[in-house]
Design a protein around this motif. Structure first.
Motif, PDB file in Angstrom:
ATOM      1  N   GLY A   1      -3.511   1.167 -11.399  1.00  0.00           N
ATOM      2  CA  GLY A   1      -3.300   0.659  -9.924  1.00  0.00           C
ATOM      3  C   GLY A   1      -4.178  -0.196  -9.751  1.00  0.00           C
ATOM      4  O   GLY A   1      -5.180  -0.565  -9.964  1.00  0.00           O
ATOM      5  N   ILE A   2      -3.680  -1.161  -8.594  1.00  0.00           N
ATOM      6  CA  ILE A   2      -4.332  -2.124  -8.091  1.00  0.00           C
ATOM      7  C   ILE A   2      -3.999  -2.108  -6.343  1.00  0.00           C
ATOM      8  O   ILE A   2      -2.992  -1.799  -6.173  1.00  0.00           O
ATOM      9  N   SER A   3      -5.007  -2.477  -5.935  1.00  0.00           N
ATOM     10  CA  SER A   3      -5.176  -2.307  -4.349  1.00  0.00           C
ATOM     11  C   SER A   3      -5.943  -3.506  -3.835  1.00  0.00           C
ATOM     12  O   SER A   3      -6.844  -4.127  -4.354  1.00  0.00           O
ATOM     13  N   MET A   4      -5.657  -3.888  -2.556  1.00  0.00           N
ATOM     14  CA  MET A   4      -6.275  -4.756  -1.950  1.00  0.00           C
ATOM     15  C   MET A   4      -7.022  -4.205  -0.851  1.00  0.00           C
ATOM     16  O   MET A   4      -6.115  -3.558   0.241  1.00  0.00           O
ATOM     17  N   THR A   5      -8.119  -4.548  -0.307  1.00  0.00           N
ATOM     18  CA  THR A   5      -8.704  -4.183   0.735  1.00  0.00           C
ATOM     19  C   THR A   5      -9.403  -5.227   1.675  1.00  0.00           C
ATOM     20  O   THR A   5      -9.400  -6.308   1.197  1.00  0.00           O
ATOM     21  N   ASP A   6      -9.666  -4.973   2.984  1.00  0.00           N
ATOM     22  CA  ASP A   6     -10.391  -6.084   3.672  1.00  0.00           C
ATOM     23  C   ASP A   6     -11.754  -5.888   3.584  1.00  0.00           C
ATOM     24  O   ASP A   6     -12.288  -4.813   2.904  1.00  0.00           O
TER      25      ASP A   6
ATOM     26  N   LEU B   1      -5.081  -2.603   2.294  1.00  0.00           N
ATOM     27  CA  LEU B   1      -3.831  -3.257   3.096  1.00  0.00           C
ATOM     28  C   LEU B   1      -2.634  -3.358   2.074  1.00  0.00           C
ATOM     29  O   LEU B   1      -1.612  -3.396   2.894  1.00  0.00           O
ATOM     30  N   ARG B   2      -3.062  -3.430   1.006  1.00  0.00           N
ATOM     31  CA  ARG B   2      -1.723  -3.525  -0.142  1.00  0.00           C
ATOM     32  C   ARG B   2      -2.031  -2.715  -1.334  1.00  0.00           C
ATOM     33  O   ARG B   2      -3.165  -2.506  -1.606  1.00  0.00           O
ATOM     34  N   ARG B   3      -1.022  -2.171  -2.117  1.00  0.00           N
ATOM     35  CA  ARG B   3      -0.969  -1.691  -3.290  1.00  0.00           C
ATOM     36  C   ARG B   3       0.137  -2.401  -4.003  1.00  0.00           C
ATOM     37  O   ARG B   3       1.095  -2.942  -3.688  1.00  0.00           O
ATOM     38  N   PHE B   4      -0.257  -2.717  -5.354  1.00  0.00           N
ATOM     39  CA  PHE B   4       0.571  -3.452  -6.423  1.00  0.00           C
ATOM     40  C   PHE B   4       0.919  -2.523  -7.530  1.00  0.00           C
ATOM     41  O   PHE B   4      -0.063  -1.903  -7.947  1.00  0.00           O
ATOM     42  N   ASP B   5       2.277  -2.738  -8.108  1.00  0.00           N
ATOM     43  CA  ASP B   5       2.540  -1.893  -9.022  1.00  0.00           C
ATOM     44  C   ASP B   5       2.068  -2.442 -10.222  1.00  0.00           C
ATOM     45  O   ASP B   5       1.908  -3.532 -10.839  1.00  0.00           O
TER      46      ASP B   5
ATOM     47  N   LEU C   1       0.101 -11.533  -7.438  1.00  0.00           N
ATOM     48  CA  LEU C   1      -0.321 -10.744  -6.249  1.00  0.00           C
ATOM     49  C   LEU C   1       0.423 -11.457  -4.965  1.00  0.00           C
ATOM     50  O   LEU C   1       0.023 -12.690  -4.930  1.00  0.00           O
ATOM     51  N   ASN C   2       1.061 -10.943  -4.321  1.00  0.00           N
ATOM     52  CA  ASN C   2       2.120 -11.468  -3.171  1.00  0.00           C
ATOM     53  C   ASN C   2       0.927 -11.167  -1.929  1.00  0.00           C
ATOM     54  O   ASN C   2       0.686 -10.099  -1.471  1.00  0.00           O
ATOM     55  N   LEU C   3       0.774 -12.302  -1.147  1.00  0.00           N
ATOM     56  CA  LEU C   3      -0.400 -12.302  -0.242  1.00  0.00           C
ATOM     57  C   LEU C   3       0.293 -12.898   1.008  1.00  0.00           C
ATOM     58  O   LEU C   3      -0.599 -12.848   1.987  1.00  0.00           O
ATOM     59  N   ALA C   4       1.708 -12.943   1.184  1.00  0.00           N
ATOM     60  CA  ALA C   4       2.401 -13.220   2.440  1.00  0.00           C
ATOM     61  C   ALA C   4       1.777 -12.106   3.428  1.00  0.00           C
ATOM     62  O   ALA C   4       1.971 -11.086   3.118  1.00  0.00           O
TER      63      ALA C   4
ATOM     64  N   ALA D   1      -9.114  -2.668  -9.299  1.00  0.00           N
ATOM     65  CA  ALA D   1      -8.088  -2.169 -10.148  1.00  0.00           C
ATOM     66  C   ALA D   1      -8.630  -0.906 -10.745  1.00  0.00           C
ATOM     67  O   ALA D   1      -9.962  -0.475 -10.812  1.00  0.00           O
ATOM     68  N   LEU D   2      -7.743   0.044 -11.031  1.00  0.00           N
ATOM     69  CA  LEU D   2      -8.217   1.241 -11.466  1.00  0.00           C
ATOM     70  C   LEU D   2      -7.770   1.760 -12.659  1.00  0.00           C
ATOM     71  O   LEU D   2      -6.375   1.311 -13.166  1.00  0.00           O
ATOM     72  N   PHE D   3      -8.480   2.313 -13.697  1.00  0.00           N
ATOM     73  CA  PHE D   3      -7.971   2.541 -15.158  1.00  0.00           C
ATOM     74  C   PHE D   3      -7.883   3.859 -15.504  1.00  0.00           C
ATOM     75  O   PHE D   3      -8.683   4.697 -15.010  1.00  0.00           O
TER      76      PHE D   3
END
Length: 86
Positions: free
Chosen positions: A31-36, A42-46, A57-60, A71-73
């Motif tokens: 998993g991949i995530s984005m935090t403030d 705020l976002r999770r990516f496949d 990474l779409n930052l729009a 990133a989680l492994f």
């Protein structure tokens, strides 16, 4: 297990950025995530989009500021990298 080295470019970014890691690490990515800056997700990516160790990474829609990409492994390791959005 060895630490994971994440790379993000361009950094600072606007609109999109590329996340890179070793291909062996990418094979274990779950998993991949984005935090403030406060830790709010705020976002999770496949993770499937990162086969081979590189993915976009779409930052729009995200305001200018400082964020963290996590990133989680599968083996329990985690890694984070700071990303500045302009």
């Amino acid at each position: 297990a060895s630490p994971v080295a994440l790379g993000i470019y361009p950094n600072p970014a606007a609109g999109a950025a590329t996340l890179t890691m070793d291909g062996r690490d990418a094979a274990r990515l779950t998993g991949i995530s984005m935090t403030d800056a406060t830790g709010r997700t705020l976002r999770r990516f496949d993770a499937k989009g990162f086969n081979g160790g590189t993915g976009s990474l779409n930052l729009a829609g995200l305001a200018a500021g400082v964020y963290f990409v996590h990133a989680l492994f599968a083996d329990g390791r985690t890694a984070a990298q700071k990303l500045v959005i302009q």
